[in-house]
Design a protein around this motif. Sequence first.
Motif: not given
Length: 345
Positions: A147, A141-142, A150, A210-211, A206-207
Motif C-alpha cells: 500500500q 500503481h503500488m 512504489c 500514498s507513497c 493517483t495511487d
Amino acid sequence: RKIKVLVGAPVTCNMDEDTKTWQWTKEFLQMIGPEHVMGLAIGNELELLTDHAEPECIRQMWEGGRLWKIFTNRVAEFDEMGFQDVPVTSVFTAAVLSGSPFMEVPGKALVNTFLRQAVWKYRRRYAFTFNVYPYFDPNLHMNPGSQHNCSSALERAICWDAPHCLAQAIMIAARQHMQMLTGRPDDVFWIGEIGWSSPRANALHTDMRSCDNFSSLATFEKFYNGFLQWDLVLQGPVRSPDHIFYFTLRDALNFGVQEFFGLLVSCESLGCKIASQDFHAEQCELQKSQLSWRAFAFMGLGLLLFLSFACTCLYVRCPPLQRLVHFLEGDSTKASSRVEVSDTE
C-alpha cells in the motif's frame, strides 16, 4: 544577444482579463522584437479548463469556436507587429493523446478539431506543444501487495534514457500522434513543461499519493539530474523534440492549487532545494542598495506632488491668500516698470 523566449498569452473564461493581458503581451513583444521571440503560445492546458469553469464557458470555448477565433485574431495582430515568421502554438497536456489522434470530447475539449484547423491554416509554422508529467501519470500503481511501496512505478517515472521510461514513452507517442494528423514525421515539436514536485503536489490524486518516496526531495533530485544528463534523444524510430522547457524555477499555484515543482521555493530563496551539504547561500547586498535610492526617489516625488496639491487647494479656498499673492505680483510688476524706466533714462 541570442536569447529567445516563448511568450504566452492566456485564454480563460474572463474575456476582459484576457484582453488586458493580451495588451500587456503586445507591449512586451514590441520591447524585445521578433529576433528574441521563439514562439507565441495562445492558451495553456485548455483541455483541463472543464474542471475549473462553468459548462457554458466550455461550450463557447470549443463548440462555439471561441478558442479558434481568439487564436486567429491574436496571430493576425502578432503578424501585423512584424512577427509573421515566428512560430505559433497552443499548449496541451499529454492527456490529449487519449484521442485518435487527439482528444475530441464534446463538452470537454475538441482538441483534434482545433489542431486540424491550426495545421491547415498555419502549415509548418504551427508548433505542437505538450506538457509532459510522469509525476501525474494515472497508470502508476503500488508494488503488488503493498500500500506504500512504489519502487517499480518510480523507476519508470524518473528514468530518461530508455523506451520504457515514461517521459520517453509519452514523447514518442506525441510524435506518432502528430504524424497521424499531418502525415509528416518532422513537424515542430516542443515540450512546454516537464518536471517533478517535492513536497507532494496538492493536485496529485493517483495511487502515488500514498507513497512518501514518490514526492521526496531525493526523488526530486534524481529526476532533475536525469534530465540534465539526458541527451534529448528519443529511443525510438521518431524524431526527438525540437525544444524542451524544464518546469520550473520556483514553486507556484496552478488553478489556485499549490504545487512544488520549483527548483527554488520562492523568488526570495537564496538557494535551490537541492544542494550539497556544505553549500551556504549568501545574500547579495548590492541589489538592496540599487533599489533603495529608487524608493527614496519615489517618496520624494510623492511628497512634491502632495505639497503642490496642498498649496493649490489652499490658494483656491483662501481669499486672503489670493489677495496676498495678487498684491505681491502687483509690487513685482511695479518694480519691474521702475527698473525699465531707470534703464531707459
